[in-house]
Design a protein around this motif. Structure first.
Motif, PDB file in Angstrom:
ATOM      1  N   UNK A 119       0.828  -1.207   0.000  1.00 21.22           N
ATOM      2  CA  UNK A 119       0.000   0.000   0.000  1.00 21.22           C
ATOM      3  C   UNK A 119       0.861   1.255   0.000  1.00 21.22           C
ATOM      4  N   UNK A 120       0.378   2.303  -0.689  1.00 22.61           N
ATOM      5  CA  UNK A 120       1.001   3.620  -0.589  1.00 22.61           C
ATOM      6  C   UNK A 120      -0.051   4.696  -0.815  1.00 22.61           C
ATOM      7  N   UNK A 121       0.246   5.894  -0.312  1.00 17.37           N
ATOM      8  CA  UNK A 121      -0.594   7.071  -0.482  1.00 17.37           C
ATOM      9  C   UNK A 121       0.187   8.088  -1.299  1.00 17.37           C
ATOM     10  N   UNK A 122      -0.443   8.637  -2.339  1.00 17.34           N
ATOM     11  CA  UNK A 122       0.173   9.668  -3.159  1.00 17.34           C
ATOM     12  C   UNK A 122      -0.694  10.923  -3.078  1.00 17.34           C
ATOM     13  N   UNK A 123      -0.048  12.086  -2.954  1.00 12.41           N
ATOM     14  CA  UNK A 123      -0.818  13.289  -2.656  1.00 12.41           C
ATOM     15  C   UNK A 123      -0.079  14.534  -3.149  1.00 12.41           C
ATOM     16  N   UNK A 124      -0.851  15.641  -3.231  1.00 12.29           N
ATOM     17  CA  UNK A 124      -0.284  16.931  -3.604  1.00 12.29           C
ATOM     18  C   UNK A 124      -1.268  18.031  -3.208  1.00 12.29           C
ATOM     19  N   UNK A 125      -0.750  19.125  -2.666  1.00 19.04           N
ATOM     20  CA  UNK A 125      -1.552  20.301  -2.321  1.00 19.04           C
ATOM     21  C   UNK A 125      -0.823  21.531  -2.845  1.00 19.04           C
ATOM     22  N   UNK A 126      -1.529  22.394  -3.569  1.00 17.36           N
ATOM     23  CA  UNK A 126      -0.952  23.598  -4.161  1.00 17.36           C
ATOM     24  C   UNK A 126      -1.837  24.794  -3.827  1.00 17.36           C
ATOM     25  N   UNK A 127      -1.237  25.909  -3.437  1.00 18.68           N
ATOM     26  CA  UNK A 127      -2.005  27.111  -3.103  1.00 18.68           C
ATOM     27  C   UNK A 127      -1.226  28.346  -3.521  1.00 18.68           C
TER      28      UNK A 127
END
Length: 456
Positions: free
Chosen positions: A331-339
């Protein structure tokens, strides 16, 4: 047994001498017995010398064997082996050539619940949030199939004797202009994806933006996947990389909305490129990166009798964080947040504009936040699946943009991939996407998509 040429010559001479001596023996009555004995003794001595030489040759070690030819892997009957060494035409010593790509076919059934996607729209080939119909009547299910995202690329890499590294890469796909109708040929133009060269720490050419984290992209059947909230840009740039740090000067194209609203328009003015910076970390736990974007937005347009002129500039920028977190073996989690503000062109193939124009022709950069999260689970060596949610939301000054501008987009998708053997994927994905305007009008899109992919 090998006998040298000299030895063979001496044997022949002795044989000839013996032949000549025989008549002399037959005429022994006229020769003295002493002379005959001397001849026989001399012949015996020479024979003994030859016997010694032959024995010495037998005792000598055999000559060294020639080097064995390199082993060649077995090739199926009727097939030629793949090139055993790298092809290096017109290249310096130490250069290798690599060829890669894949063949991908997509089959989609799409239902727009609040309008209809136009024939030939880009949103019929891949999920494009800005084209989700809003405020209309539900359409019937539309079926589309194509192979235009298939691609191929060629690269060269060189390492000099002094340890310098250089090379180049060019890659194409077929997501270009339609050259033939779906009635018969389904022909599409070849499209440039990547074209760059590098030398040690420097890179120049077209490739992924330095602001983008390619390694954090989730596994999706759709061409992009978390389109609503992902940074996704390829463009010309000059980049310097030193370890985990990289900085680049990139193409500064600007998108804007006319004062009072309307379609998103492009502007190619200004003397300052976009500045991007990135730093990353990686380990057994996964990867994490932080990126920055600094822009000088500029729009310049001459006025007409009915449209006011525009000549404005404004600084804008954004920050992004993201990566991949390993939660175990499967299992893995991939993510991104841009502001930030003025960064819309970098999100989801341009969901809205970077800036709006006020009545005086000045710019007002649009703020927003975008992101996604994806969970990947490996069920077995041949089966894996992903659950992905993506969203972006924008702060539009309605007095400048009007109420018809996109306020938010989001999507949820689930997929499963089956790989019967390495380099082959068969996948299915169900996606639901939503788009809402500033005036409250919204729309929803549902798509069931299948894909087959062979990588090489």
């Amino acid at each position: 047994m090998t006998i040298h040429t000299t030895t063979r010559f001496r044997l022949a001479a002795i044989a000839a001498a013996c032949a000549l001596a025989l008549p002399g023996v037959a005429a022994a009555q006229s020769a003295s017995r002493e002379q005959l004995e001397q001849r026989v003794a001399e012949l015996e001595r020479q024979v003994q010398e030859l016997v010694g030489e032959l024995r010495a040759q037998r005792a000598a070690p055999p000559p060294a064997a020639a080097p064995a030819a390199p082993a060649v892997a077995a090739v199926p009957a009727g097939k030629q082996p793949i090139q055993a060494v790298s092809l290096t035409p017109n290249a310096p010593a130490g250069t290798t050539l690599r060829y890669s790509g894949f063949i991908k076919a997509d089959f989609m059934a799409t239902k727009a619940h609040d309008g209809q996607l136009a024939d030939g729209a880009v949103g019929r080939a891949l999920y494009l949030p800005s084209q989700t119909p809003v405020g209309g009547s539900a359409s019937d299910v539309d079926y589309d199939a194509h192979a235009k995202f298939s691609r191929f690329g060629i690269g060269v890499d060189t390492v000099t004797e002094s340890g310098d590294k250089g090379g180049a890469f060019v890659e194409m796909d077929f997501f270009g202009n339609t050259l033939g109708t779906q009635v018969a040929t389904n022909t599409y133009g070849v499209t440039l994806r990547h074209a760059y060269a590098y030398w040690n720490n420097w890179l120049a050419g077209q490739t992924w933006s330095n602001f983008m984290d390619v390694g954090a992209l989730p596994d999706a059947v759709d061409f992009i996947g978390p389109t609503d909230g992902v940074i996704f840009v390829r463009q010309a740039q000059v980049r310097y990389t030193n370890g985990a740090f990289s900085v680049a000067l990139e193409n500064p194209e600007v998108t804007y909305i006319q004062n009072g609203g309307g379609a998103v328009t492009q502007s190619d003015r200004g003397a300052m490129p976009d500045l991007t910076l990135r730093y990353g970390w990686k380990g057994d736990w996964g990867t994490f990166g932080i990126g920055g974007l600094l822009r000088n937005l500029k729009v310049e347009r001459a006025g007409t009798a009915t449209v006011a002129g525009i000549d404005g500039t404004e600084m804008a920028g954004a920050l992004t964080v993201g990566g991949k977190f390993n939660m175990g073996k499967n299992d893995d989690i991939r993510y991104q947040v841009t502001a930030g503000n003025g960064f819309s062109r970098y999100i989801g193939l341009g969901i809205t504009a970077d800036t709006a124009i006020d009545a005086s022709g000045d710019l007002d950069a649009l703020g927003g936040v975008a992101g996604y999260v994806g969970w990947r689970h490996v069920w077995s060596p041949k089966v894996r699946s992903n659950l992905i949610y993506a969203r972006s939301q924008y702060d539009n000054p309605i007095a400048l943009t009007g109420g018809g501008v996109t306020e938010s987009v989001q999507s949820l998708r689930a997929n499963v991939f089956y790989s019967p053997f390495p380099k082959v994927d068969v996948g299915a994905e169900l996606m639901v996407g939503e788009r809402e305007l500033e005036n409250g009008t919204d729309g929803r899109l549902t798509r069931l998509q299948f894909t087959t992919k062979y990588s090489f």
